[in-house]
Write a protein that holds these residues in place. Sequence first.
Motif, PDB file in Angstrom:
ATOM      1  N   SER A  92       0.937  -1.157  -0.238  1.00 50.78           N
ATOM      2  CA  SER A  92       0.031   0.000   0.065  1.00 50.78           C
ATOM      3  C   SER A  92       0.814   1.180  -0.046  1.00 50.78           C
ATOM      4  CB  SER A  92      -0.990   0.000   1.170  1.00 50.78           C
ATOM      5  OG  SER A  92      -0.125  -0.210   2.382  1.00 50.78           O
ATOM      6  N   GLN A 132     -15.956  -0.434   6.674  1.00 52.01           N
ATOM      7  CA  GLN A 132     -14.583  -0.465   5.903  1.00 52.01           C
ATOM      8  C   GLN A 132     -14.613  -0.255   4.649  1.00 52.01           C
ATOM      9  OE1 GLN A 132     -11.802  -1.309   7.794  1.00 52.01           O
ATOM     10  NE2 GLN A 132     -10.697  -0.533   5.890  1.00 52.01           N
ATOM     11  N   ASP A 143     -12.404   2.210   2.796  1.00 56.26           N
ATOM     12  CA  ASP A 143     -11.689   2.081   1.487  1.00 56.26           C
ATOM     13  C   ASP A 143     -11.913   3.052   0.278  1.00 56.26           C
ATOM     14  OD1 ASP A 143     -10.564   0.102   3.081  1.00 56.26           O
ATOM     15  OD2 ASP A 143     -11.653  -1.285   2.045  1.00 56.26           O
ATOM     16  N   HIS A 171      -9.249   5.678  -1.434  1.00 55.12           N
ATOM     17  CA  HIS A 171      -8.698   5.661  -2.701  1.00 55.12           C
ATOM     18  C   HIS A 171      -9.053   6.940  -3.475  1.00 55.12           C
ATOM     19  CE1 HIS A 171      -8.229   4.336  -6.774  1.00 55.12           C
ATOM     20  NE2 HIS A 171      -9.384   4.836  -7.107  1.00 55.12           N
TER      21      HIS A 171
END
Length: 231
Positions: A167, A200, A204, A208
């Motif tokens: 990541s 979650q 996410d 992004h």
Amino acid sequence: MRIDILSAVPRLLDSWFGESILQRAQAKGTVEVVVHDLRQWSTDKHRRLDDYPFGGGAGMVMSVEPIQRAIVELKSQRPYNEVIYLSPDGELLDQPLANHLSTGGNLILLCGHYKGVDERVREHLVDREVSIGNYVLTGGELAAAVLCDAIIRLIPGVIGDETSALSDSFQDGLVAPPDYTRPADFQGWKVPDVLLSGHQARIDAWRHQQAVERTRQRRPDLLKGEDMEGN
Ligand code: ADE
């Protein structure tokens, strides 16, 4: 994986490889980094590695013979995937190149000094030339250390949480989204609500979107697949 570094000033690299994650990776046996003093392959009675340039001009040039002897000796001991010369006019180091080299087996890294190396080293002994940026350092040692760090931290097991290497900024062509830790409110400076939501999928999506937005603002060259010079 084993990385052999050939240097005229090996002491420059001792503390680098004696510390932190790189040291632990070596202690675990994940990777072995061996720094060699090129002078041991010099045939000169003063163990010199450089000489005056043919045709005149300022500066000294690293001779081909000690470098050739070093590479031949190392290659007789084990297979190497690539011999890499660190040079300001090499291909620019980026994340895809670090990824590639981290999976590719043993490496020999050659550090230049003085004016550089005899051109025949580049023609006959080196597979790839790598630059860490468009500026000139006094030698290739710092560049070799940077390259090693970028490669070694990608090897599974080297950094605690393997997903964190994946990541990293640049792994998906985007810079990393912002991170926060406790307290959730510091003097009125608040952590974005979504990160505290426990949802979650939403977290996410937010990360992004932040990564895309930051890349657009800070490194638009990455979105266009361009380097910093706009090439
Ligand atoms: N040697 C001197 N400068 C360098 C650079 N920018 N990258 C790699 N090796 C170098």
